[in-house]
Scaffold this motif. Sequence first.
Motif, PDB file in Angstrom:
ATOM      1  N   ALA A 203      27.890   2.111 -17.893  1.00 31.35           N
ATOM      2  CA  ALA A 203      27.955   2.678 -16.785  1.00 31.35           C
ATOM      3  C   ALA A 203      29.027   3.683 -15.823  1.00 31.35           C
ATOM      4  CB  ALA A 203      27.013   2.431 -15.584  1.00 31.35           C
ATOM      5  N   MET A 204      30.323   2.459 -16.254  1.00 32.81           N
ATOM      6  CA  MET A 204      31.458   3.172 -16.085  1.00 32.81           C
ATOM      7  C   MET A 204      31.778   3.677 -16.538  1.00 32.81           C
ATOM      8  SD  MET A 204      33.018  -1.397 -15.628  1.00 32.81           S
ATOM      9  CE  MET A 204      34.474  -0.392 -14.925  1.00 32.81           C
ATOM     10  N   HIS A 205      31.769   4.173 -17.651  1.00 29.75           N
ATOM     11  CA  HIS A 205      32.367   5.132 -18.556  1.00 29.75           C
ATOM     12  C   HIS A 205      31.784   6.953 -18.999  1.00 29.75           C
ATOM     13  CE1 HIS A 205      34.765   1.409 -19.401  1.00 29.75           C
ATOM     14  NE2 HIS A 205      35.468   2.090 -19.135  1.00 29.75           N
ATOM     15  N   SER A 206      31.511   7.622 -18.487  1.00 34.47           N
ATOM     16  CA  SER A 206      30.412   8.506 -18.029  1.00 34.47           C
ATOM     17  C   SER A 206      30.550   8.919 -19.559  1.00 34.47           C
ATOM     18  CB  SER A 206      30.503  10.066 -17.415  1.00 34.47           C
ATOM     19  OG  SER A 206      29.683   8.918 -16.293  1.00 34.47           O
ATOM     20  N   ALA A 207      29.542   9.728 -20.237  1.00 30.91           N
ATOM     21  CA  ALA A 207      29.787  11.333 -21.227  1.00 30.91           C
ATOM     22  C   ALA A 207      29.911  13.123 -20.301  1.00 30.91           C
ATOM     23  CB  ALA A 207      28.971  11.054 -22.528  1.00 30.91           C
ATOM     24  N   ILE A 208      30.024  13.912 -21.101  1.00 31.66           N
ATOM     25  CA  ILE A 208      28.966  15.341 -20.200  1.00 31.66           C
ATOM     26  C   ILE A 208      28.503  16.281 -21.814  1.00 31.66           C
ATOM     27  CG2 ILE A 208      30.351  17.450 -19.378  1.00 31.66           C
ATOM     28  CD1 ILE A 208      32.421  15.794 -18.682  1.00 31.66           C
ATOM     29  N   ARG A 209      27.383  16.567 -21.055  1.00 29.51           N
ATOM     30  CA  ARG A 209      26.448  17.348 -21.145  1.00 29.51           C
ATOM     31  C   ARG A 209      26.353  18.365 -20.551  1.00 29.51           C
ATOM     32  NH1 ARG A 209      21.421  14.773 -22.382  1.00 29.51           N
ATOM     33  NH2 ARG A 209      22.556  13.998 -24.145  1.00 29.51           N
ATOM     34  N   VAL A 210      26.718  19.688 -21.754  1.00 26.62           N
ATOM     35  CA  VAL A 210      26.378  21.158 -20.449  1.00 26.62           C
ATOM     36  C   VAL A 210      25.229  21.226 -20.751  1.00 26.62           C
ATOM     37  CG1 VAL A 210      26.831  23.393 -20.375  1.00 26.62           C
ATOM     38  CG2 VAL A 210      28.703  21.891 -20.714  1.00 26.62           C
ATOM     39  N   VAL A 211      24.345  22.090 -20.221  1.00 24.76           N
ATOM     40  CA  VAL A 211      23.469  22.659 -20.598  1.00 24.76           C
ATOM     41  C   VAL A 211      22.876  24.358 -20.066  1.00 24.76           C
ATOM     42  CG1 VAL A 211      22.026  19.903 -21.046  1.00 24.76           C
ATOM     43  CG2 VAL A 211      21.702  21.453 -18.809  1.00 24.76           C
ATOM     44  N   ARG A 212      21.958  24.798 -20.458  1.00 28.68           N
ATOM     45  CA  ARG A 212      21.577  25.786 -20.229  1.00 28.68           C
ATOM     46  C   ARG A 212      20.694  25.771 -18.965  1.00 28.68           C
ATOM     47  NH1 ARG A 212      21.267  26.942 -25.543  1.00 28.68           N
ATOM     48  NH2 ARG A 212      22.807  28.860 -25.902  1.00 28.68           N
ATOM     49  N   THR A 213      20.074  26.385 -17.495  1.00 31.86           N
ATOM     50  CA  THR A 213      19.099  26.483 -16.884  1.00 31.86           C
ATOM     51  C   THR A 213      17.808  26.194 -16.558  1.00 31.86           C
ATOM     52  OG1 THR A 213      19.208  28.525 -16.400  1.00 31.86           O
ATOM     53  CG2 THR A 213      20.226  27.277 -15.149  1.00 31.86           C
ATOM     54  N   ASP A 214      17.475  25.958 -18.354  1.00 35.28           N
ATOM     55  CA  ASP A 214      15.592  25.638 -18.757  1.00 35.28           C
ATOM     56  C   ASP A 214      16.158  23.994 -19.835  1.00 35.28           C
ATOM     57  OD1 ASP A 214      17.241  26.426 -21.459  1.00 35.28           O
ATOM     58  OD2 ASP A 214      16.062  27.014 -22.424  1.00 35.28           O
ATOM     59  N   GLY A 215      17.434  23.235 -19.721  1.00 36.54           N
ATOM     60  CA  GLY A 215      17.231  21.770 -20.188  1.00 36.54           C
ATOM     61  C   GLY A 215      18.112  21.976 -21.352  1.00 36.54           C
ATOM     62  N   SER A 216      18.176  23.056 -22.509  1.00 33.01           N
ATOM     63  CA  SER A 216      18.590  23.108 -23.731  1.00 33.01           C
ATOM     64  C   SER A 216      20.329  22.683 -23.344  1.00 33.01           C
ATOM     65  CB  SER A 216      17.963  24.715 -24.628  1.00 33.01           C
ATOM     66  OG  SER A 216      19.213  25.875 -23.535  1.00 33.01           O
ATOM     67  N   THR A 217      20.151  22.091 -24.295  1.00 34.66           N
ATOM     68  CA  THR A 217      22.027  21.826 -24.890  1.00 34.66           C
ATOM     69  C   THR A 217      22.906  22.846 -25.279  1.00 34.66           C
ATOM     70  OG1 THR A 217      20.949  19.697 -25.121  1.00 34.66           O
ATOM     71  CG2 THR A 217      23.296  20.146 -25.737  1.00 34.66           C
ATOM     72  N   VAL A 218      24.236  23.072 -24.488  1.00 35.60           N
ATOM     73  CA  VAL A 218      25.098  24.362 -25.399  1.00 35.60           C
ATOM     74  C   VAL A 218      25.707  23.064 -25.678  1.00 35.60           C
ATOM     75  CG1 VAL A 218      26.987  25.933 -24.287  1.00 35.60           C
ATOM     76  CG2 VAL A 218      24.715  25.242 -23.422  1.00 35.60           C
ATOM     77  N   ALA A 219      26.308  22.076 -25.143  1.00 38.40           N
ATOM     78  CA  ALA A 219      27.786  21.735 -25.298  1.00 38.40           C
ATOM     79  C   ALA A 219      27.716  19.955 -25.566  1.00 38.40           C
ATOM     80  CB  ALA A 219      28.770  21.674 -25.945  1.00 38.40           C
ATOM     81  N   GLU A 220      28.385  19.464 -25.998  1.00 37.59           N
ATOM     82  CA  GLU A 220      28.000  17.460 -25.379  1.00 37.59           C
ATOM     83  C   GLU A 220      29.635  17.600 -25.812  1.00 37.59           C
ATOM     84  OE1 GLU A 220      26.018  15.146 -25.328  1.00 37.59           O
ATOM     85  OE2 GLU A 220      24.092  16.517 -25.840  1.00 37.59           O
ATOM     86  N   LEU A 221      30.234  16.486 -24.635  1.00 32.67           N
ATOM     87  CA  LEU A 221      31.669  15.902 -24.963  1.00 32.67           C
ATOM     88  C   LEU A 221      31.485  14.044 -24.647  1.00 32.67           C
ATOM     89  CD1 LEU A 221      34.746  17.218 -24.779  1.00 32.67           C
ATOM     90  CD2 LEU A 221      35.098  16.962 -22.700  1.00 32.67           C
ATOM     91  N   ASP A 222      31.775  13.887 -25.389  1.00 30.19           N
ATOM     92  CA  ASP A 222      31.871  12.050 -24.957  1.00 30.19           C
ATOM     93  C   ASP A 222      32.633  10.732 -25.963  1.00 30.19           C
ATOM     94  OD1 ASP A 222      30.836   9.511 -25.008  1.00 30.19           O
ATOM     95  OD2 ASP A 222      29.209   9.947 -26.260  1.00 30.19           O
ATOM     96  N   ASP A 223      33.517  11.030 -25.246  1.00 30.52           N
ATOM     97  CA  ASP A 223      34.518  10.066 -25.403  1.00 30.52           C
ATOM     98  C   ASP A 223      34.331   8.220 -25.456  1.00 30.52           C
ATOM     99  OD1 ASP A 223      36.042  11.737 -25.249  1.00 30.52           O
ATOM    100  OD2 ASP A 223      37.267  11.300 -23.435  1.00 30.52           O
ATOM    101  N   THR A 224      33.026   7.867 -25.343  1.00 32.42           N
ATOM    102  CA  THR A 224      32.803   6.680 -25.559  1.00 32.42           C
ATOM    103  C   THR A 224      32.602   5.758 -26.428  1.00 32.42           C
ATOM    104  OG1 THR A 224      29.933   7.422 -25.530  1.00 32.42           O
ATOM    105  CG2 THR A 224      32.023   6.772 -23.492  1.00 32.42           C
ATOM    106  N   HIS A 225      32.289   6.480 -27.766  1.00 33.31           N
ATOM    107  CA  HIS A 225      32.657   6.180 -29.339  1.00 33.31           C
ATOM    108  C   HIS A 225      31.895   4.826 -29.663  1.00 33.31           C
ATOM    109  CE1 HIS A 225      35.235   9.490 -28.972  1.00 33.31           C
ATOM    110  NE2 HIS A 225      36.892   9.005 -28.655  1.00 33.31           N
ATOM    111  N   GLY A 226      31.171   4.548 -28.336  1.00 36.94           N
ATOM    112  CA  GLY A 226      30.735   3.265 -29.092  1.00 36.94           C
ATOM    113  C   GLY A 226      31.245   2.125 -29.259  1.00 36.94           C
ATOM    114  N   GLY A 227      32.532   1.757 -29.215  1.00 32.82           N
ATOM    115  CA  GLY A 227      32.960   0.706 -29.547  1.00 32.82           C
ATOM    116  C   GLY A 227      34.013   0.055 -27.897  1.00 32.82           C
TER     117      GLY A 227
END
Length: 644
Positions: A203-227
């Motif tokens: 919860a301290m490190h957010s990722a970003i998802r861009v979607v259309r107004t129907d909720g379908s995904t356009v792109a993801e940006l994620d720097d968390t890497h799970g590490g």
Amino acid sequence: MTDETTGPGRTPADPPPAHPRSADATADATAGIPAWEQRFRAPRIGLPEWAEHAPDHSLFVSNATGTFELYAWDRATGTQRQATDRPHGTTDGTLSPDGQWIWWFSDTDGDEFGIWMRQPFTGGPDEPAAPGLDPSYPGGLAINRDGTAVIGRSTDEDGSTLHVVRPGQPPVEIYRHRESAGVGDLSHDGALIAIEHTEHGDAMHSAIRVVRTDGSTVAELDDTHGGSEELGLSVMGFAPVDGDSRLLVGHQRRGRWEPMIWDPLTGVQTALEIDLPGDVGADWYPDGSALLIEHEYQARSELWRYDLTTADGTGSALSRVDTPAGTVSGATARPDGTVEFLWSSAAQPPEVRSTNGTVVLDPPGMKAPGSVPVTDVWVDGPGGRIHALIQQPPGPGPFPTLFDVHGGPTWHDSDAFASSPAAWVDHGFAVVRVNYRGSTGYGRAWTDALKHRVGLIELEDIAAVRAWAVSSGLADPEQLVLAGGSWGGYLTLLGLGTQPDAWALGLAAVPVADYVTAYHDEMEALKAMDRTLLGGTPEEVPERFEASSPLTYVDAVQAPVYISAGVNDPRCPIRQVENYVQRLEGRDHPHEVYRYDAGHGSLVVEERIKQVRLELDFARRHLDAGGRLTTGEEQEEKKKATTE
């Protein structure tokens, strides 16, 4: 220690025009009122928000009636109108892009659980802004010029959800997840939605998802890497131009917060070479040709312009926006190229200023007296150099000293005006504010150090500054007060139990007192934060919750304890406070508890004054054995004598 907010005797009347009274009228209004109370009572105005497609329509927060409420301001006519009027106040609101509607969040008695309402900008009845959506905690809001809105919500049952609401149509859910998520922004043409989410569980490190107004995904940006070296991202806003899909994003890739530009349609990421120390935020100029840079460094802030049309990667695109030394608490670029900003320093009360040299709004009535400036101290601590801000009364030390611990925990104290610390200085106290590990503004590593040994890490830094304060001759070791609100209240109770010989008194406002019970009762977003900080739930990591809970150490507390708590608080709920109080009562330990009908603090000026008065009185009764403490009036006389 709670304090005033801007953007947190009730009357329904509209405020008078925003112009100063005569000197005689101001003198009459302040006669007999101590300076510390005047600072709270003096009308305040927050930074006005303006409608994107109707820039003469503005919305601001003010306490002109004695309660913080929303006000509509027509700049073309000069007309101001109080838009909300509720017993517990209102600060969460925005304008629709066309300037025709005021949206505001309606909760119950400060519990932060409610629905969005709206009313016409020119006045009229309130109505639900999104019929069909049940009450929830707010999770962001973005409105398009055609009236379409994207509303973020969170509940204990549903987790985080996002809904698209079109005029005259029922809400459509486009996103749902158990972890925290919220609305980042809506593109200028209304086609794209940026979502900040923590589906990865941090919860301290957010990722970003861009979607259309129907909720379908356009792109993801994620720097968390799970590490172990997870990095956060934040949405700063889409470009304010039709057909421009560029998104301004905050990132931590170089060990601090700074902006970049990401186009989710093409995937292109554009780094911005901004050679400034400290954290850097940004917003768009209205035509999208430049960025307004907000730069924070060592508890001060300043503004810069970054011209995207001339940027060549060498920093030559960067030019300074003139602001005084101190803290800029918010800024916005206007269509005419000027910048309006809310500025203050510890010594000087806040003003809404413009780069054209004017004060944008001058609130009516009495003016807040100034206070003493802060001095900076750097102390070596177990995790690195610790920055502390010091205010002290006139004359030689040592002084009775208040350690005023900030909340958050991911926040920081700055050289900004605050009425509560100034009140303690008026009464003869030195005030020390520590930007402990976990604070923002000192790089990612400093903020991210706050994990697993939660509370204990911050208190190590506070202890190091306390040792400096005593050895330097600033602080009287027999009259040290540990105080704070929210997370600061939590650290106060934890410090009284884990450092019982260090403190003569504790003042905890809206605190976490029993961490396990607090976790089970608090709002869902804070549960996610606690799981991140402690590495799991109370059932998964019971030893960490036990080690970080003030209740664990309550029997070791030696100092008298004062606690204030809002009975409707969703962040630090009242049941866990009562558990701690019952343990004090079982020991017959000296303590007082003040319960008030509000949530996580109060937006009512007289209530805030009452709380500070109760704290000052508690300190006087328990610390004044040596006759060292003074009233505010006595301190003023001492100041005059020293000057003369």
